[in-house]
Design an enzyme around this catalytic site. Sequence first.
Site, PDB file in Angstrom:
ATOM      1  N   ASN A 191      -5.277   2.502 -13.243  1.00 35.37           N
ATOM      2  CA  ASN A 191      -4.321   1.542 -12.678  1.00 35.37           C
ATOM      3  C   ASN A 191      -2.890   2.053 -12.864  1.00 35.37           C
ATOM      4  O   ASN A 191      -2.609   2.802 -13.795  1.00 35.37           O
ATOM      5  CB  ASN A 191      -4.470   0.200 -13.408  1.00 35.37           C
ATOM      6  CG  ASN A 191      -3.560  -0.880 -12.832  1.00 35.37           C
ATOM      7  OD1 ASN A 191      -3.390  -0.996 -11.606  1.00 35.37           O
ATOM      8  ND2 ASN A 191      -2.947  -1.673 -13.695  1.00 35.37           N
ATOM      9  N   MET A 196      -4.021  -6.513  -6.912  1.00 38.72           N
ATOM     10  CA  MET A 196      -3.442  -7.613  -7.685  1.00 38.72           C
ATOM     11  C   MET A 196      -4.474  -8.637  -8.148  1.00 38.72           C
ATOM     12  O   MET A 196      -4.115  -9.762  -8.483  1.00 38.72           O
ATOM     13  CB  MET A 196      -2.329  -8.281  -6.873  1.00 38.72           C
ATOM     14  CG  MET A 196      -1.219  -7.321  -6.456  1.00 38.72           C
ATOM     15  SD  MET A 196      -0.539  -6.324  -7.808  1.00 38.72           S
ATOM     16  CE  MET A 196       0.742  -7.399  -8.387  1.00 38.72           C
ATOM     17  N   HIS A 198       1.048   0.494 -13.288  1.00 36.64           N
ATOM     18  CA  HIS A 198       1.757  -0.756 -13.564  1.00 36.64           C
ATOM     19  C   HIS A 198       3.256  -0.478 -13.672  1.00 36.64           C
ATOM     20  O   HIS A 198       3.659   0.487 -14.336  1.00 36.64           O
ATOM     21  CB  HIS A 198       1.232  -1.385 -14.857  1.00 36.64           C
ATOM     22  CG  HIS A 198       1.831  -2.724 -15.117  1.00 36.64           C
ATOM     23  ND1 HIS A 198       1.437  -3.869 -14.435  1.00 36.64           N
ATOM     24  CD2 HIS A 198       2.822  -3.104 -15.947  1.00 36.64           C
ATOM     25  CE1 HIS A 198       2.170  -4.884 -14.847  1.00 36.64           C
ATOM     26  NE2 HIS A 198       3.011  -4.446 -15.768  1.00 36.64           N
ATOM     27  N   GLY A 207       0.783  -1.240   0.000  1.00 35.74           N
ATOM     28  CA  GLY A 207       0.000   0.000   0.000  1.00 35.74           C
ATOM     29  C   GLY A 207       0.809   1.281   0.000  1.00 35.74           C
ATOM     30  O   GLY A 207       0.286   2.324   0.401  1.00 35.74           O
ATOM     31  N   ASN A 264       1.677   3.051  -2.553  1.00 30.99           N
ATOM     32  CA  ASN A 264       1.005   3.990  -3.468  1.00 30.99           C
ATOM     33  C   ASN A 264      -0.298   4.504  -2.847  1.00 30.99           C
ATOM     34  O   ASN A 264      -0.593   5.695  -2.932  1.00 30.99           O
ATOM     35  CB  ASN A 264       0.709   3.307  -4.813  1.00 30.99           C
ATOM     36  CG  ASN A 264       1.923   3.294  -5.712  1.00 30.99           C
ATOM     37  OD1 ASN A 264       2.300   4.312  -6.283  1.00 30.99           O
ATOM     38  ND2 ASN A 264       2.566   2.135  -5.828  1.00 30.99           N
TER      39      ASN A 264
HETATM   40  C1  GAR Z   1       3.356  -1.389  -7.447  1.00 32.92           C
HETATM   41  O1  GAR Z   1       4.646  -1.523  -7.982  1.00 32.92           O
HETATM   42  C2  GAR Z   1       2.315  -1.425  -8.571  1.00 32.92           C
HETATM   43  O2  GAR Z   1       2.744  -0.802  -9.738  1.00 32.92           O
HETATM   44  C3  GAR Z   1       2.174  -2.920  -8.764  1.00 32.92           C
HETATM   45  O3  GAR Z   1       2.159  -3.440  -7.466  1.00 32.92           O
HETATM   46  C4  GAR Z   1       2.994  -2.637  -6.632  1.00 32.92           C
HETATM   47  C5  GAR Z   1       2.231  -2.285  -5.377  1.00 32.92           C
HETATM   48  O4  GAR Z   1       3.040  -1.614  -4.452  1.00 32.92           O
HETATM   49  N1  GAR Z   1       0.983  -3.233  -9.507  1.00 32.92           N
HETATM   50  C6  GAR Z   1       0.920  -4.194 -10.435  1.00 32.92           C
HETATM   51  O5  GAR Z   1       1.860  -4.908 -10.705  1.00 32.92           O
HETATM   52  C7  GAR Z   1      -0.411  -4.301 -11.146  1.00 32.92           C
HETATM   53  N2  GAR Z   1      -0.324  -5.158 -12.281  1.00 32.92           N
HETATM   54  P1  GAR Z   1       2.361  -0.863  -3.223  1.00 32.92           P
HETATM   55  O6  GAR Z   1       1.377  -1.873  -2.601  1.00 32.92           O
HETATM   56  O7  GAR Z   1       3.477  -0.552  -2.301  1.00 32.92           O
HETATM   57  O8  GAR Z   1       1.664   0.345  -3.734  1.00 32.92           O
END
Ligand code: GAR
Length: 214
Positions: A120, A103, A122, A16, A18
Amino acid sequence: MKNYHKNIIILASGNGTNAINIINHFSNKNTLSDSDLFNISIKALVCNNLDAPVINKVKNINNDIKLCCIPFNKTAERILFEEELSGIVDEYKIDYIILAGFMKILSDDFVLKNLNKIINIHPSLLPAFKGKNAIKDAFDYGVKVTGVTVHFVIPAIDSGPIILQEPVFIEESDTVEFLEEKIHKLEHKIYIKALEIVLLEKIKIVDNKVKIFE
Ligand code: GAR
């Protein structure tokens, strides 16, 4: 005076960083300029994974964000998850659904019902390296440049009109862990920038391409 009031919800599955960055940024921002009112109301954080660290992080932030934990790990749980999610979207008149490290794959029906409303992030330069392990996949492949993409969600995995994209160069001395750090740092910057562009209504989608105007 233009009033940019938007209601948003954030969906997250894990750490989390982001999600917390978005919450911290928009919770402290009510006025954009003297002439325009900029008010972003984060109505809820929806988490599909009951063990996710993001849950406690949100609890520890003192704010009015509703925390909704709706189990969705197996595909069979998606129907109930989306029913509850749709209830929240309707009840709070949600303008945008922000996926921040969410995810799981939303159904085509849900996505089509909320087209141009789901955003989203990525960790690659899409359409390269789709999927759950984009950072490691890019590192293992040996590309010299990867990056971050923020896009609208359509009914296809890690696809849809691109709002912003920025590169991250991979140096020979980088480890996959260091690359991850570089990507996360950029994600926190670019997601806020992309969301501000959308929330301030500075975009138009034409032929599946996002046009940004001032
Ligand atoms: C981030 O790097 C995001 O871009 C990726 O998961 C991570 C979550 O980090 N998302 C994907 O790969 C979606 N296909 P966070 O939980 O610390 O924000």
